[in-house]
Design a protein around this motif. Structure first.
Motif, PDB file in Angstrom:
ATOM      1  N   GLY A 409       0.727  -1.104  -0.038  1.00  0.00           N
ATOM      2  CA  GLY A 409      -0.012   0.098  -0.017  1.00  0.00           C
ATOM      3  C   GLY A 409       0.964   1.332  -0.219  1.00  0.00           C
ATOM      4  O   GLY A 409       1.935   1.352   0.608  1.00  0.00           O
ATOM      5  N   VAL A 410       0.502   2.302  -0.698  1.00  0.00           N
ATOM      6  CA  VAL A 410       1.072   3.609  -0.652  1.00  0.00           C
ATOM      7  C   VAL A 410       0.103   4.485  -0.403  1.00  0.00           C
ATOM      8  O   VAL A 410      -1.212   4.692  -0.801  1.00  0.00           O
ATOM      9  N   ALA A 411       0.293   5.455   0.371  1.00  0.00           N
ATOM     10  CA  ALA A 411      -0.562   6.632   1.025  1.00  0.00           C
ATOM     11  C   ALA A 411       0.072   7.963   1.253  1.00  0.00           C
ATOM     12  O   ALA A 411       1.410   8.116   0.911  1.00  0.00           O
ATOM     13  N   GLU A 412      -0.594   9.047   1.486  1.00  0.00           N
ATOM     14  CA  GLU A 412      -0.337  10.369   1.686  1.00  0.00           C
ATOM     15  C   GLU A 412       0.521  10.773   0.449  1.00  0.00           C
ATOM     16  O   GLU A 412      -0.001  10.602  -0.586  1.00  0.00           O
ATOM     17  N   ASP A 413       1.916  11.167   0.434  1.00  0.00           N
ATOM     18  CA  ASP A 413       2.553  11.695  -0.618  1.00  0.00           C
ATOM     19  C   ASP A 413       3.647  10.556  -0.910  1.00  0.00           C
ATOM     20  O   ASP A 413       4.624  11.107  -1.731  1.00  0.00           O
ATOM     21  N   ALA A 414       3.666   9.533  -0.551  1.00  0.00           N
ATOM     22  CA  ALA A 414       4.716   8.537  -0.582  1.00  0.00           C
ATOM     23  C   ALA A 414       4.654   8.221  -2.029  1.00  0.00           C
ATOM     24  O   ALA A 414       3.863   8.020  -3.034  1.00  0.00           O
ATOM     25  N   GLN A 415       5.805   7.320  -2.413  1.00  0.00           N
ATOM     26  CA  GLN A 415       5.874   6.800  -3.672  1.00  0.00           C
ATOM     27  C   GLN A 415       6.426   5.340  -3.452  1.00  0.00           C
ATOM     28  O   GLN A 415       7.237   4.957  -2.579  1.00  0.00           O
ATOM     29  N   LEU A 416       5.904   4.413  -4.273  1.00  0.00           N
ATOM     30  CA  LEU A 416       6.116   2.852  -4.202  1.00  0.00           C
ATOM     31  C   LEU A 416       6.448   2.479  -5.448  1.00  0.00           C
ATOM     32  O   LEU A 416       5.734   2.219  -6.420  1.00  0.00           O
ATOM     33  N   PHE A 417       7.751   1.743  -5.479  1.00  0.00           N
ATOM     34  CA  PHE A 417       8.046   1.135  -6.780  1.00  0.00           C
ATOM     35  C   PHE A 417       8.251  -0.393  -6.851  1.00  0.00           C
ATOM     36  O   PHE A 417       8.801  -0.945  -5.752  1.00  0.00           O
ATOM     37  N   VAL A 418       7.579  -1.079  -7.760  1.00  0.00           N
ATOM     38  CA  VAL A 418       7.348  -2.466  -7.507  1.00  0.00           C
ATOM     39  C   VAL A 418       7.829  -3.333  -8.439  1.00  0.00           C
ATOM     40  O   VAL A 418       7.322  -2.907  -9.947  1.00  0.00           O
ATOM     41  N   TYR A 419       8.880  -4.063  -8.637  1.00  0.00           N
ATOM     42  CA  TYR A 419       9.427  -4.802  -9.799  1.00  0.00           C
ATOM     43  C   TYR A 419       9.353  -6.336  -9.318  1.00  0.00           C
ATOM     44  O   TYR A 419       9.782  -6.976  -8.615  1.00  0.00           O
ATOM     45  N   ASP A 420       8.853  -6.928 -10.543  1.00  0.00           N
ATOM     46  CA  ASP A 420       8.650  -8.398 -10.383  1.00  0.00           C
ATOM     47  C   ASP A 420       8.320  -9.105  -8.995  1.00  0.00           C
ATOM     48  O   ASP A 420       8.914  -9.959  -8.300  1.00  0.00           O
ATOM     49  N   CYS A 421       7.080  -8.455  -8.515  1.00  0.00           N
ATOM     50  CA  CYS A 421       6.549  -9.033  -7.145  1.00  0.00           C
ATOM     51  C   CYS A 421       5.226  -9.833  -7.349  1.00  0.00           C
ATOM     52  O   CYS A 421       4.969  -9.532  -8.216  1.00  0.00           O
TER      53      CYS A 421
END
Length: 569
Positions: A409-421
């Motif tokens: 999960g990503v919330a507020e002003d965050a950044q989430l990078f997801v590779y091969d998951c």
């Protein structure tokens, strides 16, 4: 040839009534001497020079030496003491400023002073002996302590300072008011010892010291089990710390190496690295910590490898601008987060297994807060396996989350990078974005979600390429409210739910699915608010001259002004 002298408080043929007279006679002859002492209490201070051996004739505990005040023994030369009880008050009970001194089966009692003081040019061995109340001080000296007991020191039980080199083996230190052993600007080795009940750190290294600890047991201490500070170095091997505030700690530039230790039931933290300290921790177990098992803060930078964290509250926490690397470790059965990166810190996690914790990783803080996870598995979580919040940035590579609520999960002003998951068997969803969160995912797989594959709401943005969503009960993807995003080269398969439910703000590029796509328009924007201005006085447009106004008055008076009259009208 060794000259033999006999001491007896009752006198006798060729016997000296006190020890000092025998020592005086030995000094006059200038030969190695053996002084055999009959049982009794000798109220004197022994000054020993040359090569002398002092022996309790009928065994340890039968001879007591010491005055009401002052020292019991001062040795210089080559001196051995066997079986005596040496008592000092308000002074160094035993002093060896130079030469060598060996004490065996000896008891030293000190009140209000130092029990044993070894000076810069001395070599002192303490074997099979007891030291009570006072401090044993090695100042620039060489020392060897074997099979001894140190009890109830009013200060540090053993102090190794000013370039001293000391080895302590197979001994017990208990009830020290400050430290069990403190090494400062010196070297100390502690092997096979038991330390308990110290007022502060059981073992303390400071001021560039080098401390080596192996095969020790540390219990019931009020502060740290082992503490390294002020750029000290050293190692801790195969040592168990139980019921300390902190198990092993490093601060102010220290850099220890810790291997094969067990840190159990620590009231606050098991491993604690702060204030620009470093440290390498390998193959350790941290069990049942009261607050955090592994804690890095205030610029600390530990490296943890091959460790097991079990039970307790939080597993690994990196906060306050700290950084850390954590690899090939297991975190399980906690009541709080397994991994935590907060407040401008950086955590790198590789080859971890996290099981039966409420949440796997949570991050929050400014844009300098980053976490990188690779080849990690989260199982059996009640909250999201990974939550990125604040302005933090999280990167996942080859991460698996299974048997929980929401995978990532990503919330507020965050950044989430997801590779091969991959996310499997979750009840809520594979990936979720809320607030102003941003997600970029490449080759994401979600299988068997009882909710959705991915979802977005508020103003979140999700960019997914190469996603594969299988058997998601509600939909492969859902975009609500003001959220937006892009799905490119994604596939949605299964027999339930929809392929995509969206609000018209999503780009669908080469979507592959036999399920329906539902366009659910976003709710209409609320009408602009009607603005009503209420004025409590006159509203005037244009220039006004020679005017007078009054409102909300019960009484108005008007005066006329004649030519040349300056009075109001």
């Amino acid at each position: 040839m060794v000259a033999r002298y006999v001491v007896s408080p009752h006198g006798g043929r060729r016997a000296h009534r006190d020890i000092s007279s025998a020592l005086h006679a030995a000094a006059q002859r200038g030969r190695p001497a053996l002084v055999e002492i009959a049982p009794g209490r000798y109220e004197e201070t022994l000054v020993v020079r040359g090569e002398v051996r002092l022996v309790a004739a009928e065994g340890p505990g039968t001879v007591v030496v010491g005055r009401h005040r002052g020292a019991a023994l001062e040795a210089a030369g080559r001196v051995r003491v066997h079986g005596l009880t040496l008592v000092g008050r308000d002074a160094d009970a035993v002093a060896c400023p130079t030469g060598s001194l060996t004490l065996e089966h000896t008891e030293i009692r000190a009140t209000g002073g130092v029990a044993l003081h070894a000076g810069p040019h001395a070599s002192v061995t303490l074997r099979d002996s007891v030291v009570a109340h006072g401090r044993t001080l090695f100042s620039g000296a060489a020392g060897l302590v074997e099979r001894c007991r140190f009890t109830d020191a009013a200060d540090n039980a053993i102090a190794v300072v000013a370039g001293a080199r000391v080895r302590v083996g197979d001994s017990r230190i208990e009830g020290s008011r400050i430290h069990g052993l403190r090494v400062s600007d010196a070297q100390a080795e502690v092997v096979g010892c038991e330390l308990t009940g110290t007022g502060r750190a059981a073992l303390m290294a400071d001021t560039g010291a080098h401390l080596t600890v192996a095969d020790c047991v540390i219990t019931a201490v009020h502060a740290e089990g082992v503490m390294f500070i002020e750029q000290s170095r050293g190692s801790v091997d195969r040592t168990r710390v139980t019921d300390a505030r902190h198990g092993i700690a490093a601060a102010s530039g220290a850099d220890p190496v810790v291997h094969g230790c067990v840190l159990a039931d620590c009231r606050d933290t098991g491993i604690n690295v702060q204030t620009d300290a470093r440290g390498r921790f390998e193959d350790c177990e941290v069990l049942d910590s009261g607050n955090v098992a592994v804690f890095a803060t205030d610029g600390g930078a530990p490296e943890v490898r091959g460790c097991r964290v079990a039970r307790g509250n939080v597993g690994i926490a990196v906060t306050g601008g700290a950084r850390g690397r954590f690899a090939h470790s297991t975190v399980e059965d906690l009541t709080g987060s397994a991994l935590r990166v907060w407040d401008g810190s950086r955590g790198v996690f590789e080859h971890l297994r996290v099981e039966r914790c409420p949440t796997g990783l949570d991050t929050r803080g400014d844009g300098g807060t980053t976490a990188d996870l690779a080849d990690t598995t989260f199982r059996d979580f009640r909250l999201p396996a990974v939550t990125a919040a604040g302005q933090s940035r999280v990167t996942l590579r080859r991460v698996t989350a299974e048997r929980g609520t929401v995978g990532f999960g990503v919330a507020e002003d965050a950044q989430l990078f997801v590779y091969d998951c991959e996310v499997r068997a979750v009840t809520g969803g594979g990936v979720g974005g809320i607030g102003n969160g941003r997600l970029l995912a490449r080759n994401l797989t979600v299988t068997g979600s009882e909710g959705v594959g991915i979802s977005a709401k508020d103003s979140a943005y999700l960019d997914v390429e190469g996603g594969d969503f299988t058997d998601c009960a509600v939909a492969g993807a859902v975009f609500d409210e003001e959220s937006s995003g892009r799905l490119a080269e994604c596939s949605v398969s299964g027999e339930r739910g929809a392929a995509v439910v969206h609000n018209g703000r999503v780009d669908l590029v080469a979507l592959r699915s036999g399920l329906r796509v539902v366009h659910r328009a976003a709710p209409p924007a609320a009408p602009a608010p009607t603005i009503v201005n209420r004025f409590l006085g006159p509203v005037i447009h244009g220039d006004v001259h020679d005017a007078q106004f009054a409102w909300d008055n019960d009484h108005v008076s008007q005066h006329l002004r004649t030519e040349g009259d300056d009075s109001p009208r």
